[in-house]
Each structure stands twice: as C-alpha cells, then as structure tokens.
Scaffold this motif. Structure first.
Motif, short mmCIF file in Angstrom:
data_model
loop_
_atom_site.label_atom_id
_atom_site.label_comp_id
_atom_site.label_asym_id
_atom_site.label_seq_id
_atom_site.Cartn_x
_atom_site.Cartn_y
_atom_site.Cartn_z
N HIS A 56 1.70 -8.19 9.52
CA HIS A 56 1.55 -7.09 9.00
C HIS A 56 0.80 -6.24 9.74
O HIS A 56 -0.67 -6.23 9.42
CB HIS A 56 1.43 -7.12 7.35
CG HIS A 56 1.47 -5.95 6.85
ND1 HIS A 56 0.49 -5.46 5.96
CD2 HIS A 56 2.39 -5.00 6.43
CE1 HIS A 56 0.62 -4.33 5.65
NE2 HIS A 56 1.93 -3.77 5.62
N PRO A 57 0.97 -5.22 10.51
CA PRO A 57 -0.02 -4.41 11.36
C PRO A 57 -1.21 -3.81 10.44
O PRO A 57 -2.37 -3.90 10.68
CB PRO A 57 0.57 -3.35 12.05
CG PRO A 57 2.17 -3.74 11.75
CD PRO A 57 2.28 -4.73 10.65
N ASP B 228 6.26 -7.80 4.63
CA ASP B 228 4.85 -8.29 4.06
C ASP B 228 5.12 -8.78 2.32
O ASP B 228 5.60 -7.91 1.61
CB ASP B 228 3.91 -7.27 4.05
CG ASP B 228 2.55 -7.42 3.61
OD1 ASP B 228 1.86 -8.57 3.82
OD2 ASP B 228 2.04 -6.65 3.00
N ASP B 229 4.36 -9.72 2.16
CA ASP B 229 4.31 -10.30 0.75
C ASP B 229 3.54 -9.35 -0.24
O ASP B 229 3.96 -9.03 -1.40
CB ASP B 229 3.49 -11.45 0.55
CG ASP B 229 4.11 -12.90 1.02
OD1 ASP B 229 5.28 -12.69 1.15
OD2 ASP B 229 3.71 -13.81 1.17
N VAL B 230 2.63 -8.64 0.04
CA VAL B 230 1.86 -7.65 -0.68
C VAL B 230 2.56 -6.29 -0.88
O VAL B 230 2.91 -5.54 -2.02
CB VAL B 230 0.29 -7.51 -0.50
CG1 VAL B 230 -0.53 -6.66 -1.20
CG2 VAL B 230 -0.30 -8.91 -0.39
N THR B 231 2.82 -5.79 0.35
CA THR B 231 3.45 -4.29 0.44
C THR B 231 4.79 -4.28 0.54
O THR B 231 5.39 -2.91 0.27
CB THR B 231 2.66 -3.47 1.54
OG1 THR B 231 3.10 -4.06 2.82
CG2 THR B 231 1.20 -3.50 1.58
N GLY B 232 5.39 -5.17 0.94
CA GLY B 232 6.98 -5.16 1.25
C GLY B 232 7.21 -4.44 2.38
O GLY B 232 8.46 -4.04 2.77
N PRO C 175 7.05 -15.37 5.11
CA PRO C 175 6.94 -14.26 3.91
C PRO C 175 8.12 -14.75 2.76
O PRO C 175 8.81 -15.40 3.16
CB PRO C 175 7.11 -13.02 4.64
CG PRO C 175 7.84 -13.51 5.71
CD PRO C 175 7.53 -15.14 6.27
N ARG C 176 7.58 -14.16 1.72
CA ARG C 176 8.44 -14.50 0.56
C ARG C 176 10.04 -13.80 0.83
O ARG C 176 11.05 -14.40 0.46
CB ARG C 176 7.81 -13.83 -0.69
CG ARG C 176 7.05 -14.91 -1.32
CD ARG C 176 6.67 -14.55 -3.02
NE ARG C 176 6.02 -13.24 -3.09
CZ ARG C 176 4.56 -13.41 -2.98
NH1 ARG C 176 3.92 -14.54 -2.95
NH2 ARG C 176 3.77 -12.17 -2.94
#
Ligand SMILES: Nc1nc2c(ncn2[C@@H]2O[C@H](COP(=O)(O)OP(=O)(O)O)[C@@H](O)[C@H]2O)c(=O)[nH]1
Ligand SMILES: Nc1ncnc2c1ncn2[C@@H]1O[C@H](COP(=O)(O)OP(=O)(O)O)[C@@H](O)[C@H]1O
Length: 226
Positions: free
Chosen positions: A128-129, A148-152, A142-143
């Motif tokens: 995730h850059p 990205d898991d945190v931001t999508g 990743p889920r």
C-alpha cells in the motif's frame, strides 16, 4: 535518563526487513524508520527532498550518499531521546561512517536469505504505497484481495520486485553492503541470521533483543553534528 537502544536491520530486498522491523517495533517499542518508505512518502508529498530523490528511486538507483545523510541524520536527531530501529539506512560505507559520527549503533541485524526464497517472496509482494504496509499473497494476505486492510485502497506491485530486476538488485546489494557489514562486525555489533522463514528466525531475534536491550543501554546521540 531512560535507557536508549539504537539498532539497524540489513538484508537484500525481500529478506524480511520490513516484516521483522514491524515485530520489533511492536514488541520492544522502538521507533521505526524505513529509508525507502520515508523517500516514497517525500516523493508522494512532493517535498523538496521528494523532488530531489524521485528520479533515483523510480530507477531503483541509490540516492547519492550526501543527499541521504542530509535527509536521514536530521530525522535521527529529532529522535535523540528515543530508542529506534533503522531499515534501509545506512546502505553504504559512507552512510555508515556519517551515522557513526552521530551515534554508535548497539545492534545491527543482518538477514541472509537464499535467492530462490527472495524471488518467490517478491513476485508475490503487494504494497500500500501511502502507508508502506506490505502484504504477501501466501504469507500475510490482505483481508480483501488487492485492497489495503486499513484504508481499503488498492495495493500495487513495485516494478523492481519483478524477477528480471531482482538479480541485478541483489548483486548490487551484496557489493555495497559488504564493507558496511565488515565495519559493524569489527565494532562487535553485527548479528547475522539465516533461513527461509521469518517465523523461524523471529524467536532468535526476539531473544537477542531481550538480552541486549536489558544489558546494553547507550548514551543519547549527539544533537549537533561534530
Ligand atoms: N512466504 C513468506 N513470505 C514472507 C516471509 N517473511 C516475509 N514475507 C513476505 O515477503 C515479502 C518481503 O518481505 P519484506 O518484509 O517486505 O522484506 P524487505 O524488502 O527486506 O523489507 C513481503 O511480501 C512479506 O510479506 C516468510 O517467512 N514467508
Ligand atoms: N540508504 C539509502 N541510500 C540510497 N538510496 C536509498 C536508501 N534507502 C532507500 N533508497 C532508495 O529508495 C529505494 C527504495 O528503497 P527500499 O524501500 O529500501 O527498497 P529496496 O530494499 O527494494 O531497495 C531504493 O531503490 C533507493 O532508490
């Protein structure tokens, strides 16, 4: 004064520096500073430093030593009251010498991972850059695939993680890292770890840090360059 601990982690691309650093930062509360992430962040934010280093990072070329030390040493001075862990810096002998003038490292971790393992890992590395969070489709997926898991937000692959670029990067890493490793060996702070799985290497690093952090506090770094 609180006990302070200064460490660096070295190893070829894909050796698990970022993965292990995250575990060290979480388990031991060290501030984590990754030069690659810092540079990419500066490029994304279009800062003066970002403009300066962009062409090097985009071509996977080392940023010149004087630029790197001018960027990293002030950051470390800001952290002078903290324990920290460096990933990606120092990369060259000249950078290591400049860092030595600021403060002596207590520990340098060097990772030795076979080429085939590096190739397999990097062909499957997604990042995730914006945050530098790293995933691997087998090891820590990743889920949601590709997000990205945190931001999508979408994950990307670095061009230089592709196999054709990897061999050259690896050869280059070995040439440049050798004198740095020799320097830290001569200072008695180098510890090397070999293996193909981070989960098997981690307990040894964990136990080493437990021992070192409780027996070898260092002085505060200089806040002024001599
Ligand atoms: N299969 C596998 N992948 C791993 C292991 N350790 C790390 N990785 C993955 O390998 C890639 C490289 O790891 P990273 O920590 O980014 O390495 P760095 O380039 O040295 O910072 C990432 O996609 C990690 O998720 C492991 O033990 N097994
Ligand atoms: N200490 C450093 N000296 C010079 N250039 C650096 C340094 N750290 C990072 N860079 C630059 O940032 C890029 C990305 O670094 P990093 O994320 O550590 O990836 P890699 O381990 O794949 O080289 C490098 O290709 C290089 O251009």
């Amino acid at each position: 004064m609180a006990k302070l601990f200064r460490a660096a982690i070295m190893g070829p691309p894909g050796s698990g520096k970022g993965t292990i650093s995250k575990r060290i930062a979480q388990s031991f509360g060290l501030q984590y500073l990754s030069s690659g992430h810092y540079l990419r962040e500066s490029i994304a934010a279009n800062t003066e430093a970002g403009v300066l280093v962009k062409s090097y990072v985009e071509r996977s070329m080392l940023v010149p030593d004087h630029v790197m030390t001018r960027l990293m040493l002030p950051r470390l001075k800001q952290l002078s009251g903290h324990s920290w862990l460096l990933d990606g810096f120092p990369r060259t002998l000249s950078q290591a010498q400049a860092l030595n003038n600021l403060c002596q490292l207590d520990l340098v971790i060097s990772l030795n991972i076979p080429y085939e393992t590096l190739r397999e890992r990097l062909s499957d590395r997604w990042v995730h850059p914006a945050s530098g969070r790293v995933y691997n489709m087998g090891f820590n997926p990743p889920r949601v695939k590709g997000k990205d898991d945190v931001t999508g937000e979408p994950l990307i692959q670095h061009d230089d993680d592709k196999p054709e670029a990897l061999m050259a990067r690896l050869r280059h890493y070995k040439d440049v890292a050798k004198p740095v490793i020799d320097l830290y060996k001569s200072q008695g702070v180098l510890h090397s770890f070999s293996g193909t799985e981070t989960d098997r290497i981690w307990p040894y690093i964990n136990s080493l840090l437990n021992t070192k952090m409780h027996t070898q506090p260092s002085d505060a770094c200089r806040t002024q360059t001599p």
